[in-house]
Write a protein that holds these residues in place. Sequence first.
Motif, PDB file in Angstrom:
ATOM      1  N   TRP A  12       0.899  -1.240   0.046  1.00  0.00           N
ATOM      2  CA  TRP A  12      -0.023  -0.114   0.093  1.00  0.00           C
ATOM      3  C   TRP A  12       1.100   1.146  -0.079  1.00  0.00           C
ATOM      4  O   TRP A  12       0.449   2.220  -0.680  1.00  0.00           O
ATOM      5  CB  TRP A  12      -0.977   0.027   1.302  1.00  0.00           C
ATOM      6  CG  TRP A  12      -1.720   1.208   1.223  1.00  0.00           C
ATOM      7  CD1 TRP A  12      -1.507   2.424   2.221  1.00  0.00           C
ATOM      8  CD2 TRP A  12      -2.706   1.785   0.388  1.00  0.00           C
ATOM      9  NE1 TRP A  12      -2.357   3.416   1.827  1.00  0.00           N
ATOM     10  CE2 TRP A  12      -3.122   2.903   0.789  1.00  0.00           C
ATOM     11  CE3 TRP A  12      -3.476   1.041  -0.586  1.00  0.00           C
ATOM     12  CZ2 TRP A  12      -4.280   3.609   0.183  1.00  0.00           C
ATOM     13  CZ3 TRP A  12      -4.464   1.820  -1.300  1.00  0.00           C
ATOM     14  CH2 TRP A  12      -4.707   3.045  -0.920  1.00  0.00           C
ATOM     15  N   TYR A  22       0.583   3.947  -2.800  1.00  0.00           N
ATOM     16  CA  TYR A  22       0.474   5.452  -2.509  1.00  0.00           C
ATOM     17  C   TYR A  22       1.307   6.147  -3.289  1.00  0.00           C
ATOM     18  O   TYR A  22       1.026   7.159  -3.699  1.00  0.00           O
ATOM     19  CB  TYR A  22       0.276   5.474  -1.027  1.00  0.00           C
ATOM     20  CG  TYR A  22      -0.187   6.669  -0.682  1.00  0.00           C
ATOM     21  CD1 TYR A  22      -1.639   7.238   0.036  1.00  0.00           C
ATOM     22  CD2 TYR A  22       0.687   7.787  -0.329  1.00  0.00           C
ATOM     23  CE1 TYR A  22      -1.778   8.125   0.416  1.00  0.00           C
ATOM     24  CE2 TYR A  22       0.288   9.128   0.034  1.00  0.00           C
ATOM     25  CZ  TYR A  22      -1.024   9.186   0.594  1.00  0.00           C
ATOM     26  OH  TYR A  22      -1.440  10.620   1.192  1.00  0.00           O
ATOM     27  N   ASP A  24       0.927   5.516   9.063  1.00  0.00           N
ATOM     28  CA  ASP A  24       0.511   6.834   9.006  1.00  0.00           C
ATOM     29  C   ASP A  24       1.454   7.271   7.929  1.00  0.00           C
ATOM     30  O   ASP A  24       2.643   7.205   8.055  1.00  0.00           O
ATOM     31  CB  ASP A  24       0.629   7.740  10.352  1.00  0.00           C
ATOM     32  CG  ASP A  24      -0.341   7.469  11.525  1.00  0.00           C
ATOM     33  OD1 ASP A  24      -1.384   6.765  10.974  1.00  0.00           O
ATOM     34  OD2 ASP A  24      -0.283   7.616  12.454  1.00  0.00           O
ATOM     35  N   VAL A  29      -7.145   7.851  -3.558  1.00  0.00           N
ATOM     36  CA  VAL A  29      -7.051   6.954  -2.598  1.00  0.00           C
ATOM     37  C   VAL A  29      -8.208   5.899  -2.565  1.00  0.00           C
ATOM     38  O   VAL A  29      -7.911   4.501  -2.423  1.00  0.00           O
ATOM     39  CB  VAL A  29      -7.201   7.656  -1.286  1.00  0.00           C
ATOM     40  CG1 VAL A  29      -7.170   6.655   0.087  1.00  0.00           C
ATOM     41  CG2 VAL A  29      -5.822   8.654  -0.970  1.00  0.00           C
ATOM     42  N   ARG A  30      -9.363   6.255  -2.788  1.00  0.00           N
ATOM     43  CA  ARG A  30     -10.730   5.529  -2.969  1.00  0.00           C
ATOM     44  C   ARG A  30     -10.351   4.317  -4.137  1.00  0.00           C
ATOM     45  O   ARG A  30     -10.625   3.107  -3.907  1.00  0.00           O
ATOM     46  CB  ARG A  30     -11.787   6.037  -3.407  1.00  0.00           C
ATOM     47  CG  ARG A  30     -12.281   7.206  -2.207  1.00  0.00           C
ATOM     48  CD  ARG A  30     -12.799   6.503  -1.005  1.00  0.00           C
ATOM     49  NE  ARG A  30     -13.154   7.014   0.054  1.00  0.00           N
ATOM     50  CZ  ARG A  30     -13.386   6.831   1.296  1.00  0.00           C
ATOM     51  NH1 ARG A  30     -13.035   5.727   1.627  1.00  0.00           N
ATOM     52  NH2 ARG A  30     -13.700   7.659   2.151  1.00  0.00           N
ATOM     53  N   LEU A  80      -7.767   1.981  -2.664  1.00  0.00           N
ATOM     54  CA  LEU A  80      -8.568   0.877  -1.586  1.00  0.00           C
ATOM     55  C   LEU A  80      -9.525  -0.025  -2.390  1.00  0.00           C
ATOM     56  O   LEU A  80      -9.464  -1.218  -1.914  1.00  0.00           O
ATOM     57  CB  LEU A  80      -9.505   1.782  -0.809  1.00  0.00           C
ATOM     58  CG  LEU A  80      -8.744   2.828   0.347  1.00  0.00           C
ATOM     59  CD1 LEU A  80      -9.881   3.618   0.977  1.00  0.00           C
ATOM     60  CD2 LEU A  80      -8.023   2.105   1.173  1.00  0.00           C
ATOM     61  N   TRP A 127      -8.947   2.687   5.632  1.00  0.00           N
ATOM     62  CA  TRP A 127      -8.698   4.209   5.673  1.00  0.00           C
ATOM     63  C   TRP A 127      -9.258   4.653   6.754  1.00  0.00           C
ATOM     64  O   TRP A 127     -10.540   4.866   7.003  1.00  0.00           O
ATOM     65  CB  TRP A 127      -8.889   4.987   4.481  1.00  0.00           C
ATOM     66  CG  TRP A 127      -8.439   6.331   4.354  1.00  0.00           C
ATOM     67  CD1 TRP A 127      -7.256   6.640   5.095  1.00  0.00           C
ATOM     68  CD2 TRP A 127      -8.686   7.297   3.285  1.00  0.00           C
ATOM     69  NE1 TRP A 127      -7.188   8.093   4.401  1.00  0.00           N
ATOM     70  CE2 TRP A 127      -7.813   8.431   3.660  1.00  0.00           C
ATOM     71  CE3 TRP A 127      -9.907   7.255   2.281  1.00  0.00           C
ATOM     72  CZ2 TRP A 127      -7.971   9.504   2.851  1.00  0.00           C
ATOM     73  CZ3 TRP A 127      -9.957   8.650   1.626  1.00  0.00           C
ATOM     74  CH2 TRP A 127      -9.114   9.700   2.009  1.00  0.00           C
ATOM     75  N   ASP A 165     -12.367   7.073   7.420  1.00  0.00           N
ATOM     76  CA  ASP A 165     -13.515   6.670   7.368  1.00  0.00           C
ATOM     77  C   ASP A 165     -14.253   6.457   8.633  1.00  0.00           C
ATOM     78  O   ASP A 165     -15.510   6.034   9.021  1.00  0.00           O
ATOM     79  CB  ASP A 165     -13.829   5.213   6.591  1.00  0.00           C
ATOM     80  CG  ASP A 165     -13.794   5.413   4.996  1.00  0.00           C
ATOM     81  OD1 ASP A 165     -14.091   6.541   4.474  1.00  0.00           O
ATOM     82  OD2 ASP A 165     -13.432   4.500   4.489  1.00  0.00           O
ATOM     83  N   GLU A 203      -6.968  11.015   8.191  1.00  0.00           N
ATOM     84  CA  GLU A 203      -6.719  11.024   6.898  1.00  0.00           C
ATOM     85  C   GLU A 203      -5.065  10.438   6.457  1.00  0.00           C
ATOM     86  O   GLU A 203      -4.931   9.850   5.612  1.00  0.00           O
ATOM     87  CB  GLU A 203      -6.937  12.325   6.170  1.00  0.00           C
ATOM     88  CG  GLU A 203      -8.293  12.646   5.999  1.00  0.00           C
ATOM     89  CD  GLU A 203      -8.350  14.016   5.239  1.00  0.00           C
ATOM     90  OE1 GLU A 203      -9.430  14.240   4.573  1.00  0.00           O
ATOM     91  OE2 GLU A 203      -7.434  14.702   5.147  1.00  0.00           O
ATOM     92  N   HIS A 224      -3.842   7.731   8.031  1.00  0.00           N
ATOM     93  CA  HIS A 224      -4.145   6.299   8.727  1.00  0.00           C
ATOM     94  C   HIS A 224      -4.548   5.402   7.970  1.00  0.00           C
ATOM     95  O   HIS A 224      -5.558   5.613   7.242  1.00  0.00           O
ATOM     96  CB  HIS A 224      -4.709   6.492   9.875  1.00  0.00           C
ATOM     97  CG  HIS A 224      -4.833   5.208  10.606  1.00  0.00           C
ATOM     98  ND1 HIS A 224      -3.981   4.834  11.771  1.00  0.00           N
ATOM     99  CD2 HIS A 224      -5.521   4.135  10.719  1.00  0.00           C
ATOM    100  CE1 HIS A 224      -4.158   3.697  12.275  1.00  0.00           C
ATOM    101  NE2 HIS A 224      -4.943   3.268  11.407  1.00  0.00           N
ATOM    102  N   TYR A 225      -3.701   4.225   7.994  1.00  0.00           N
ATOM    103  CA  TYR A 225      -4.093   3.152   6.902  1.00  0.00           C
ATOM    104  C   TYR A 225      -3.620   1.930   7.520  1.00  0.00           C
ATOM    105  O   TYR A 225      -2.740   1.800   8.181  1.00  0.00           O
ATOM    106  CB  TYR A 225      -3.350   3.162   5.438  1.00  0.00           C
ATOM    107  CG  TYR A 225      -3.695   4.308   4.801  1.00  0.00           C
ATOM    108  CD1 TYR A 225      -4.914   4.400   3.831  1.00  0.00           C
ATOM    109  CD2 TYR A 225      -2.920   5.498   4.658  1.00  0.00           C
ATOM    110  CE1 TYR A 225      -5.113   5.730   3.213  1.00  0.00           C
ATOM    111  CE2 TYR A 225      -3.138   6.729   4.177  1.00  0.00           C
ATOM    112  CZ  TYR A 225      -4.121   6.704   3.438  1.00  0.00           C
ATOM    113  OH  TYR A 225      -4.521   7.840   2.656  1.00  0.00           O
TER     114      TYR A 225
END
Length: 244
Positions: A50, A54, A86, A107-108, A111, A120, A123, A129, A131-132
């Motif tokens: 990820w 990203y 993060d 990002v969406r 995901l 994420w 949500d 924002e 944080h994953y």
Amino acid sequence: MSFRKAYGYSHSENGWRMCNRDECVVANPLPYTNTAPIRAGDAATILNAWIIWYHRNVEPLTSPVWGWSNENAVGNSNHLSGTAVDINAPKYPWGLRSMPAARIAKVREGLRLFEGSVFWGADWGRADEMHYQIGWREGDPRVAVFAAKLNGGHLGIYTPGPAAPAPAPAPTASRPTISRGSTGDHVRYLQTLLNRAYPLYSRLVVDSDFGPATESVVREFQRRAGLVVDGVVGPATWRRLGVS
């Protein structure tokens, strides 16, 4: 490799066992990732993928990525189980929604491509924002299945066999010894790292100036880590902070 209870919790919010640092690995696939210990195994495969996706598709990494932490202001934080990262934290303060719409859309899309394996923090009701985290509970068979897909070349992130690209180097090969009176980028990096990784006792002003407050936090870290308590950040202290 070992597990623990943290703040009375045996599992973090996403259902993974709380762990010690020795349960984590630092893959360092990109600059700014040598500060990100992640739970070894499938969780590391997914979260490092990820981070790479990203960096390539949403925006470049511009500040240290945070992973596992020994302490956290949130008692059941997923950082305590090594299953959260993060990314570009200074841009996205906890509790605020500041990411531009076009970046959110990217990002969406990511995901969606990761098929639910990554959740994420934006949500949550209180937005996070930066944080994953792993989106499925420990032991869910989907974790291993998706990690295997990634290792098999899914999304072009990992290339099997000897053709795999070498990891990018860290921003610096080594860190200098710093102490009270030091200034500059290395001090700023230290202050940011301490605040993020040890928020229970580090609330420093990030001003690039190694003053009495920074020395006090360093001494507290050294005391807790079983190091010589001298307030000087040399090779031993950098290593215990997870930085080479």
